[in-house]
Design an enzyme around this catalytic site. Structure first.
Site, PDB file in Angstrom:
ATOM      1  CG  ASN A  12      91.959  93.144   1.934  1.00 12.14           C
ATOM      2  OD1 ASN A  12      91.772  93.273   3.143  1.00 12.14           O
ATOM      3  ND2 ASN A  12      92.878  93.832   1.283  1.00 12.14           N
ATOM      4  NE  ARG A  19      88.201  93.548  -1.100  1.00 11.05           N
ATOM      5  CZ  ARG A  19      89.227  93.164  -1.852  1.00 11.05           C
ATOM      6  NH1 ARG A  19      89.384  91.881  -2.161  1.00 11.05           N
ATOM      7  NH2 ARG A  19      90.096  94.033  -2.273  1.00 11.05           N
ATOM      8  CE1 TYR A  24      87.589  92.334  -6.088  1.00 15.07           C
ATOM      9  CE2 TYR A  24      86.914  93.848  -4.363  1.00 15.07           C
ATOM     10  CZ  TYR A  24      87.812  93.476  -5.345  1.00 15.07           C
ATOM     11  OH  TYR A  24      88.935  94.230  -5.579  1.00 15.07           O
ATOM     12  CG  ASN A  76      92.473  86.945  -6.701  1.00 17.74           C
ATOM     13  OD1 ASN A  76      93.260  87.896  -6.736  1.00 17.74           O
ATOM     14  ND2 ASN A  76      91.156  87.091  -6.691  1.00 17.74           N
ATOM     15  CB  ALA A  79      96.330  94.664  -3.077  1.00 15.17           C
ATOM     16  CD  GLU A 100      97.683  87.686 -12.794  1.00 18.60           C
ATOM     17  OE1 GLU A 100      98.661  87.394 -13.531  1.00 18.60           O
ATOM     18  OE2 GLU A 100      97.354  88.851 -12.544  1.00 18.60           O
ATOM     19  CG  HIS A 102      92.903  89.501 -11.071  1.00 15.71           C
ATOM     20  ND1 HIS A 102      93.496  89.770  -9.866  1.00 15.71           N
ATOM     21  CD2 HIS A 102      93.898  89.291 -11.957  1.00 15.71           C
ATOM     22  CE1 HIS A 102      94.810  89.745 -10.026  1.00 15.71           C
ATOM     23  NE2 HIS A 102      95.079  89.449 -11.282  1.00 15.71           N
ATOM     24  NE  ARG A 109      88.255  97.362  -9.324  1.00 12.64           N
ATOM     25  CZ  ARG A 109      88.551  96.717  -8.195  1.00 12.64           C
ATOM     26  NH1 ARG A 109      88.906  95.438  -8.239  1.00 12.64           N
ATOM     27  NH2 ARG A 109      88.496  97.348  -7.042  1.00 12.64           N
TER      28      ARG A 109
HETATM   29  C1  DQA Z   1      91.437  91.339  -7.249  1.00 14.46           C
HETATM   30  C2  DQA Z   1      91.774  92.677  -7.928  1.00 14.46           C
HETATM   31  C3  DQA Z   1      92.855  93.397  -7.163  1.00 14.46           C
HETATM   32  O1  DQA Z   1      93.171  94.624  -7.811  1.00 14.46           O
HETATM   33  C4  DQA Z   1      92.389  93.707  -5.762  1.00 14.46           C
HETATM   34  O2  DQA Z   1      93.406  94.328  -5.012  1.00 14.46           O
HETATM   35  C5  DQA Z   1      91.880  92.490  -5.056  1.00 14.46           C
HETATM   36  C6  DQA Z   1      91.079  91.522  -5.797  1.00 14.46           C
HETATM   37  C7  DQA Z   1      90.251  90.634  -7.931  1.00 14.46           C
HETATM   38  O3  DQA Z   1      90.053  89.459  -7.635  1.00 14.46           O
HETATM   39  O4  DQA Z   1      89.531  91.239  -8.720  1.00 14.46           O
HETATM   40  O5  DQA Z   1      92.052  92.336  -3.854  1.00 14.46           O
HETATM   41  O6  DQA Z   1      92.568  90.478  -7.362  1.00 14.46           O
END
Ligand code: DQA
Length: 148
Positions: A12, A19, A24, A76, A79, A100, A102, A109
């Protein structure tokens, strides 16, 4: 030799820019990747980016990193962060240092986003800084000692 950085975007994240922009932001994936490539080049590093919506494709790309000279991974996993033992095992298997990232602050969240299968293997975790989090990770990766 220039530090070779691989940026992996999970499911995604191809929709970035459209999105849930309140979560985001408005930066597209292409724009983000272009910014990261330029930043890496300015730091004397090489950067390639890969996005997939498919868990197996991400595992394959991680495995390929072991053979293509990748020194550092920024991931990243979207999910899959919260579900994928396979991606965790692939990262452990290649033994290349990684960070990592995000975009959102996952800890603000839903509870299911609070657990990551990757964090305890990562050198660091960045969450909630938007696209700037990737830039911080690229700066960190570029100054991280290249693997021999
Ligand atoms: C994400 C956070 C995840 O929980 C979510 O499923 C995403 C994006 C972020 O970049 O904040 O797809 O990794």
């Amino acid at each position: 030799m220039a530090q070779k950085i691989l940026v992996l975007h999970g499911p995604n994240l191809n929709l970035l820019g459209t999105r849930e922009p309140h979560v985001y932001g408005h930066t597209t994936l292409d724009a983000l990747n272009a910014t990261l490539e330029a930043l890496a080049a300015s730091l004397g590093a090489d950067l390639v980016a890969f996005q997939s919506n498919h868990e197996g494709a991400i595992v394959d790309r991680i495995q390929a990193a072991r053979l293509d000279g990748t020194d550092f991974v920024i991931i990243n996993a979207g999910a899959y962060t919260h579900t994928s033992v396979a991606i965790r095992d692939a990262l452990a298997g290649i033994a290349i240092p990684f960070v990592e990232v995000h975009i959102s602050n996952v800890y603000k969240r839903e509870v299911f986003r609070h657990h990551s299968y990757l964090s305890d293997l990562a050198l660091g975790v960045v969450a909630g800084l938007g696209p700037l989090g990737y830039e911080a990770a690229v700066r960190f990766a570029a100054q991280h000692a290249p693997s021999a």
